[in-house]
Design an enzyme around this catalytic site. Sequence first.
Site, PDB file in Angstrom:
ATOM      1  N   LYS A 145       0.846  -1.178   0.000  1.00  0.00           N
ATOM      2  CA  LYS A 145       0.000   0.000   0.000  1.00  0.00           C
ATOM      3  C   LYS A 145       0.892   1.242   0.000  1.00  0.00           C
ATOM      4  O   LYS A 145       2.061   1.148   0.399  1.00  0.00           O
ATOM      5  CB  LYS A 145      -0.943   0.001   1.211  1.00  0.00           C
ATOM      6  CG  LYS A 145      -0.294   0.420   2.538  1.00  0.00           C
ATOM      7  CD  LYS A 145      -1.339   0.575   3.610  1.00  0.00           C
ATOM      8  CE  LYS A 145      -0.723   1.091   4.880  1.00  0.00           C
ATOM      9  NZ  LYS A 145      -0.357   2.494   4.852  1.00  0.00           N
ATOM     10  N   HIS A 237      -6.186  -0.779   6.490  1.00  0.00           N
ATOM     11  CA  HIS A 237      -6.045  -1.517   7.748  1.00  0.00           C
ATOM     12  C   HIS A 237      -7.342  -1.603   8.545  1.00  0.00           C
ATOM     13  O   HIS A 237      -7.777  -2.688   8.945  1.00  0.00           O
ATOM     14  CB  HIS A 237      -4.964  -0.874   8.625  1.00  0.00           C
ATOM     15  CG  HIS A 237      -3.603  -0.885   8.025  1.00  0.00           C
ATOM     16  ND1 HIS A 237      -3.143  -1.907   7.223  1.00  0.00           N
ATOM     17  CD2 HIS A 237      -2.579  -0.002   8.104  1.00  0.00           C
ATOM     18  CE1 HIS A 237      -1.896  -1.648   6.849  1.00  0.00           C
ATOM     19  NE2 HIS A 237      -1.540  -0.502   7.361  1.00  0.00           N
TER      20      HIS A 237
END
Length: 487
Positions: A145, A237
């Site tokens: 990411k 997340h």
Amino acid sequence: MQTDSSFTFVLFGGTGDLSMRKILPALFEAHRAGGMLADSGKIVAVARHAADRGEYLQWVNEHVKPHVSKKGLDETAWASFLERIEFVNIDLGKAEDFVHLRDAVKDLPGIRVFYLATGPSLFVPICHALASVGLNENARIVLEKPLGYDLKSSNAINDAVGEIFAEEQIYRIDHYLGKEPVQNLLALRFGNALFEPLWRREWVESIQITIAEELGVEARGDFYDNTGALRDMVQNHLLQLLSIVAMEPPHSMDSDSVRDEKLRVLRALKPIDPRDIGKVAVRGQYHSGVIRGTSVPAYATESGVRPDSTTETFVALKVEIENWRWAGVPFFLRTGKRLADRVAEIVVNFRAVPHSALGASALRAGANRLVIRLQPNETIRLYCLAKQPGEGMNLASVHLDLAFDQFFREGQMEAYQRLLLDVINGRLALFVRRDEQEAAWRWVEPILNEWKASNKPPKPYAAGTWGPAASSAMLAQHGTCWLEEEN
């Protein structure tokens, strides 16, 4: 976890911070454990900041050793680990340089794993360059990411990578999914008759998910100021943890069964009405303050940050899931930098008993809860009420602990170690599928757009606190508070 899977692990960004702090230490721990990595497996580091293999190994000795586990560095194991490592010096911006990479790996054994520990702007050029020299066959690719800035840019990257690699070859990594307590959450829910019947709206009052950091932006000011906490932490997340907590029991633990259920949660997230964002979304930015006795600067004065920046370093959200299991149960998500402590945890607050013959204390909120701590110490703690010794029926909160390091003699596997082994062995369950990522971006984007349109600055909070007061006020409207506020 024995394996005979031979592999060639190609690490782009081989001298970068992520490679030094996480990836190479994780591979070393797997090597040291014995049997986790095939003896024939090779690691090929790719970078421009070393001239040859000798210089690269000197860099690894200097920068990786401080990040291996504290149980003692076995010099024999370290020396044999270094024997696995090869090095290729190429310019990632020059597709013609990838011929040198092809020549370096053509005779190496097993499946090829390409780990892109680089900035996302290089993902597509690297993939095209790999394809140009025929290295996209018999291969897996790991994408770190952030994968895009919004839904459009995320789709553009996924489209381009998808032209070269099939979906089953693409591993979008989220290291929180590799943490031991997250795996134990699945075991807790789906392996025990005690919890699954309670895991629903009739018995759960609210759920909190927190990822708090004491650190600021460190050397990532340029990146972070164009990203912010919502993109950096919530879109990936926190929403991934939410989907694990709220998912339905999968048919099995194979990759698509698990990810199908996570996707259903993400698609069931109640869209946030722009008119309600002020009530259910709090954004903040840290000012100067004191953390553990040390003065720290304001975000706007950090290196690489614009002095007039309105980028958020804190986000708190109230989220609802529109399905039969969770309708009406608020999920409170929170993340931030320069907060009072470094902690990642999931708090499941069960409803109070409907009637108590034991007094008011049995009816108070939070009397029964489950706390799943992801960091810094990985534990699961179940809180309940018990009678205090002595006269009368006086109740006190007690807890039952599952401290993994005390219960299990073998050491815990770090998240990156587990995930890298899963890539090498072709296990996709703990990686994010493209449709999951798209669903997360679709839910997050209206919040980003409303914040941009309103042009309101983030709410200030002092470094070393738990964020803006508005975060606590949002929970107070629902008759609850963040876990640390109860004391």
